[in-house]
Design a protein around this motif. Structure first.
Motif, PDB file in Angstrom:
ATOM      1  N   ALA A   1       2.436  23.114  44.537  1.00  0.00           N
ATOM      2  CA  ALA A   1       1.818  23.672  43.473  1.00  0.00           C
ATOM      3  C   ALA A   1       2.644  23.556  42.156  1.00  0.00           C
ATOM      4  CB  ALA A   1       1.765  25.123  43.866  1.00  0.00           C
ATOM      5  N   ILE A   2       3.852  23.329  42.139  1.00  0.00           N
ATOM      6  CA  ILE A   2       4.799  22.971  41.204  1.00  0.00           C
ATOM      7  C   ILE A   2       4.608  21.655  41.015  1.00  0.00           C
ATOM      8  CG2 ILE A   2       7.351  22.888  40.420  1.00  0.00           C
ATOM      9  CD1 ILE A   2       8.053  25.109  42.297  1.00  0.00           C
ATOM     10  N   VAL A   3       4.650  20.804  41.823  1.00  0.00           N
ATOM     11  CA  VAL A   3       4.136  19.148  41.321  1.00  0.00           C
ATOM     12  C   VAL A   3       3.235  19.020  40.523  1.00  0.00           C
ATOM     13  CG1 VAL A   3       3.916  17.096  42.203  1.00  0.00           C
ATOM     14  CG2 VAL A   3       5.707  18.407  43.172  1.00  0.00           C
ATOM     15  N   GLN A   4       1.940  19.843  41.112  1.00  0.00           N
ATOM     16  CA  GLN A   4       0.594  19.738  40.270  1.00  0.00           C
ATOM     17  C   GLN A   4       0.695  20.313  39.042  1.00  0.00           C
ATOM     18  OE1 GLN A   4      -2.186  20.936  43.189  1.00  0.00           O
ATOM     19  NE2 GLN A   4      -2.751  19.101  43.954  1.00  0.00           N
ATOM     20  N   LYS A   5       1.263  21.488  38.987  1.00  0.00           N
ATOM     21  CA  LYS A   5       1.477  22.181  37.594  1.00  0.00           C
ATOM     22  C   LYS A   5       2.366  21.470  36.577  1.00  0.00           C
ATOM     23  CE  LYS A   5       0.084  25.985  35.323  1.00  0.00           C
ATOM     24  NZ  LYS A   5      -1.391  26.340  35.082  1.00  0.00           N
ATOM     25  N   ALA A   6       3.020  20.750  37.014  1.00  0.00           N
ATOM     26  CA  ALA A   6       4.107  19.912  36.297  1.00  0.00           C
ATOM     27  C   ALA A   6       3.313  18.599  35.684  1.00  0.00           C
ATOM     28  CB  ALA A   6       5.355  19.676  36.982  1.00  0.00           C
ATOM     29  N   GLY A   7       1.932  18.488  36.056  1.00  0.00           N
ATOM     30  CA  GLY A   7       1.401  17.019  35.768  1.00  0.00           C
ATOM     31  C   GLY A   7       1.589  16.045  36.610  1.00  0.00           C
ATOM     32  N   LEU A   8       2.341  16.058  37.801  1.00  0.00           N
ATOM     33  CA  LEU A   8       2.729  14.800  38.463  1.00  0.00           C
ATOM     34  C   LEU A   8       1.630  14.619  39.473  1.00  0.00           C
ATOM     35  CD1 LEU A   8       5.559  15.818  37.318  1.00  0.00           C
ATOM     36  CD2 LEU A   8       6.522  14.774  39.232  1.00  0.00           C
ATOM     37  N   GLU A   9       1.314  13.745  40.040  1.00  0.00           N
ATOM     38  CA  GLU A   9       0.672  13.023  41.156  1.00  0.00           C
ATOM     39  C   GLU A   9       1.075  13.935  42.561  1.00  0.00           C
ATOM     40  OE1 GLU A   9      -2.564  12.028  40.787  1.00  0.00           O
ATOM     41  OE2 GLU A   9      -2.466  11.898  38.711  1.00  0.00           O
ATOM     42  N   PRO A  10       0.274  14.447  43.138  1.00  0.00           N
ATOM     43  CA  PRO A  10       0.853  14.839  44.457  1.00  0.00           C
ATOM     44  C   PRO A  10       1.241  13.590  45.413  1.00  0.00           C
ATOM     45  CG  PRO A  10      -1.506  15.704  43.998  1.00  0.00           C
ATOM     46  CD  PRO A  10      -1.307  14.718  42.977  1.00  0.00           C
ATOM     47  N   GLU A  11       0.633  12.551  45.271  1.00  0.00           N
ATOM     48  CA  GLU A  11       1.253  11.548  46.052  1.00  0.00           C
ATOM     49  C   GLU A  11       2.947  11.069  45.753  1.00  0.00           C
ATOM     50  OE1 GLU A  11      -3.091  11.128  45.884  1.00  0.00           O
ATOM     51  OE2 GLU A  11      -1.501  11.265  44.372  1.00  0.00           O
ATOM     52  N   THR A  12       3.140  11.529  44.625  1.00  0.00           N
ATOM     53  CA  THR A  12       4.761  11.340  44.376  1.00  0.00           C
ATOM     54  C   THR A  12       5.392  12.128  45.119  1.00  0.00           C
ATOM     55  OG1 THR A  12       4.025  11.172  41.911  1.00  0.00           O
ATOM     56  CG2 THR A  12       6.205  11.801  42.412  1.00  0.00           C
ATOM     57  N   LEU A  13       5.020  13.202  45.672  1.00  0.00           N
ATOM     58  CA  LEU A  13       5.875  14.104  46.354  1.00  0.00           C
ATOM     59  C   LEU A  13       5.767  13.745  47.685  1.00  0.00           C
ATOM     60  CD1 LEU A  13       7.221  16.889  47.016  1.00  0.00           C
ATOM     61  CD2 LEU A  13       5.118  17.819  47.397  1.00  0.00           C
ATOM     62  N   THR A  14       4.695  12.982  48.211  1.00  0.00           N
ATOM     63  CA  THR A  14       4.684  12.284  49.349  1.00  0.00           C
ATOM     64  C   THR A  14       5.717  11.378  49.775  1.00  0.00           C
ATOM     65  OG1 THR A  14       2.230  13.171  49.845  1.00  0.00           O
ATOM     66  CG2 THR A  14       3.119  11.034  51.092  1.00  0.00           C
ATOM     67  N   ALA A  15       5.744  10.560  48.633  1.00  0.00           N
ATOM     68  CA  ALA A  15       6.461   9.401  48.707  1.00  0.00           C
ATOM     69  C   ALA A  15       7.936   9.806  48.716  1.00  0.00           C
ATOM     70  CB  ALA A  15       6.238   8.618  47.471  1.00  0.00           C
ATOM     71  N   ALA A  16       8.319  10.882  47.997  1.00  0.00           N
ATOM     72  CA  ALA A  16       9.748  11.444  48.004  1.00  0.00           C
ATOM     73  C   ALA A  16      10.103  11.952  49.352  1.00  0.00           C
ATOM     74  CB  ALA A  16       9.739  12.398  46.769  1.00  0.00           C
ATOM     75  N   ILE A  17       9.338  12.877  49.835  1.00  0.00           N
ATOM     76  CA  ILE A  17       9.574  13.463  51.272  1.00  0.00           C
ATOM     77  C   ILE A  17       9.771  12.526  52.206  1.00  0.00           C
ATOM     78  CG2 ILE A  17       8.753  14.846  53.063  1.00  0.00           C
ATOM     79  CD1 ILE A  17       7.241  16.726  50.833  1.00  0.00           C
ATOM     80  N   GLU A  18       8.991  11.385  51.949  1.00  0.00           N
ATOM     81  CA  GLU A  18       9.244  10.561  53.081  1.00  0.00           C
ATOM     82  C   GLU A  18      10.577   9.664  53.288  1.00  0.00           C
ATOM     83  OE1 GLU A  18       6.366   7.375  52.316  1.00  0.00           O
ATOM     84  OE2 GLU A  18       4.658   8.511  53.331  1.00  0.00           O
ATOM     85  N   GLN A  19      11.219   9.894  52.214  1.00  0.00           N
ATOM     86  CA  GLN A  19      12.826   9.414  52.297  1.00  0.00           C
ATOM     87  C   GLN A  19      13.665  10.494  52.068  1.00  0.00           C
ATOM     88  OE1 GLN A  19      12.968   6.019  52.584  1.00  0.00           O
ATOM     89  NE2 GLN A  19      10.801   5.784  52.580  1.00  0.00           N
ATOM     90  N   ASN A  20      13.186  11.524  52.294  1.00  0.00           N
ATOM     91  CA  ASN A  20      14.325  12.711  52.166  1.00  0.00           C
ATOM     92  C   ASN A  20      14.540  13.637  53.497  1.00  0.00           C
ATOM     93  OD1 ASN A  20      14.813  15.830  51.501  1.00  0.00           O
ATOM     94  ND2 ASN A  20      14.811  14.591  49.406  1.00  0.00           N
TER      95      ASN A  20
END
Length: 453
Positions: free
Chosen positions: A185-204
């Motif tokens: 919800a934070i990612v989307q509200k901040a104007g980022l694409e959800p796929e950005t979160l997916t890519a980050a989590i894959e390496q986290n």
């Protein structure tokens, strides 16, 4: 009795997992007899649990709650013999499992505590993981049956141990899903694409199986149940009950239970528990508020001015508006808040987190606010939604252990305990990082504010 054979297996409970386990056992060469409380078009569907016990010496049970487990054991009690092994794969908590084991062992039969982890897809692929507690001889006897639908079996010692582990691991999954919903919800509200979160989590390092399963569902809005919200809520209740018995505070789980309770009240119980993200998606849009004078007139009992119809043209005469100051309106009533509010402690925010404008209340403004809220309340009631001030719900009936407290009662207990214990030290105004009881306050905001709106 003529149907008995070494490879006969009974499966009781044909939900999401039970249905797929029965299919996996058939594929593994077992003769499978099944029963479910509501009849289903399944091969070898028998008429009662007793018939299952007469057909199979090994019976695996997948039911929703403790009461259902006790009912099944009672229904087949007369048919249970010392040759039987009853495998409890239901998540009902250690107390219920121990009681069920005593009922089975009183008939001379053996009992294994064998809850599983894995969702619909894992069951379809015969990739479940069983946690097994109980007698070693009984385990050796049924091991081929459990291996037919699993990728791994973890021994857990005595009866009750496996159920304890199952409940606490489901607590982790529930809280993880809620935090994941908040992050998305934070990612989307901040104007980022959800796929950005997916890519980050894959390496986290925070990446987990729960995130891999639930993040795509949240992003797509696909809440087809792999594990339903109502069953996850039941398991979270079990965890809270266990923690209370052990005098352990579990604020993260308690908050999650409150959010889940609100989601159940929205009618989402049959959906996958990743539906928690739906709390952050746009809600229903209510009709536009009518003219303020119209609302005030209704409140005062006067004849309200007619509102223009949808087909009205600009040439139609519009009635003279009724002045708000000319109306006699009952004095507004105010509800005392549950705790003092300091106007200097923190800035007031709106529901979406943006700063609210500071307004000085006065008599006319209070009448206006009350009138508008009354109209919104009326519209929401028409849609089946009740405003906070008129609603103190008893917990909905969800499948849960016989003596479990619902999340609402548990939250209330926590709040009462917090109110009974005054803070030992006084914190400076505005220093919220050190203030006590914040998890409880957050439960109240979600449980009372969000989930009932």
């Amino acid at each position: 009795m003529s149907r008995k054979a070494r490879k006969n297996v009974g499966v009781i409970g044909l939900g999401i997992i039970g249905t797929r386990v029965a299919a996996g056992l058939r594929a593994g060469g077992f003769q499978v007899y099944v029963w479910n409380r509501s009849a289903k078009p399944a091969p070898n569907f028998l008429g009662s649990p007793a018939e299952i016990a007469e057909s199979s010496e090994v019976i695996q049970i997948f039911v929703a709650d403790a009461q259902a487990l006790f009912d099944v054991i009672e229904a087949m009690a007369e048919a249970i013999t010392p040759k039987h092994v009853i495998i409890c794969s239901s998540t009902v908590g250690p107390e219920a499992v121990l009681e069920a084991a005593q009922l089975v062992q009183a008939r001379g039969a053996q009992f294994l505590d064998a809850p599983f982890t894995g969702s619909k897809v894992a069951a379809e692929k015969k990739q479940l993981v069983y946690y097994v507690g109980g007698d070693e001889a009984a385990f050796v006897r049924v091991r081929p049956i459990l291996e037919a639908t699993s990728k791994s079996i973890v021994r857990m010692g005595e009866v009750g141990h496996a159920s304890t582990i199952k409940v606490v691991t489901n607590m982790i999954s529930a809280v993880t899903s809620q935090v994941l919903a908040e992050a998305l919800a934070i990612v989307q509200k901040a104007g980022l694409e959800p796929e950005t979160l997916t890519a980050a989590i894959e390496q986290n390092a925070c990446r987990s199986g729960v995130i891999d399963l639930k993040l795509p569902k949240m992003m797509s809005g696909d809440y087809d149940p792999h594990f339903s919200l109502k069953h996850m809520f039941k398991d979270v209740q079990l965890g809270i009950h266990m923690a209370n018995a052990l005098d352990i505070e579990i604020p993260a789980t308690t908050v999650t239970a409150g959010v889940m309770y609100g989601a159940l009240n929205q009618g989402w119980g049959e959906m996958d528990y990743s539906v928690l993200f739906k709390n952050y998606t746009p809600s229903e849009v209510f009709d536009e508020l009518p003219a303020l004078e119209h609302v005030l007139a209704q409140r005062a009992g006067a004849q309200p001015p007619a509102l223009p119809s949808e087909s009205a043209t600009f040439s139609e005469p519009v009635p003279e508006p009724i002045s708000a100051s000319a109306l006699v309106v009952a004095e507004p009533t105010f509800t005392v808040l549950p705790e003092p509010i300091s106007v200097t402690a923190e800035p007031v925010t709106t529901l979406n987190g943006s700063p609210a404008r500071e307004m000085v209340p006065h008599e006319e403004a209070s009448r206006i606010i009350e009138a508008v809220l009354a109209h919104v309340s009326s519209q929401r009631r028409e849609l089946g939604v009740v405003m906070h001030e008129n609603r103190h719900p008893a917990p909905k009936t969800v499948e849960h252990a016989a003596e479990e407290k619902p999340a609402a009662a548990l939250v209330n207990d926590v709040e009462k305990d917090a109110e009974a214990k005054p803070a030992e030290t006084t914190q400076p105004e505005g220093d919220e990082s050190k203030s006590e009881g914040k998890p409880v306050n957050f439960v109240r905001r979600w449980f009372v504010g969000r989930s009932q709106s």
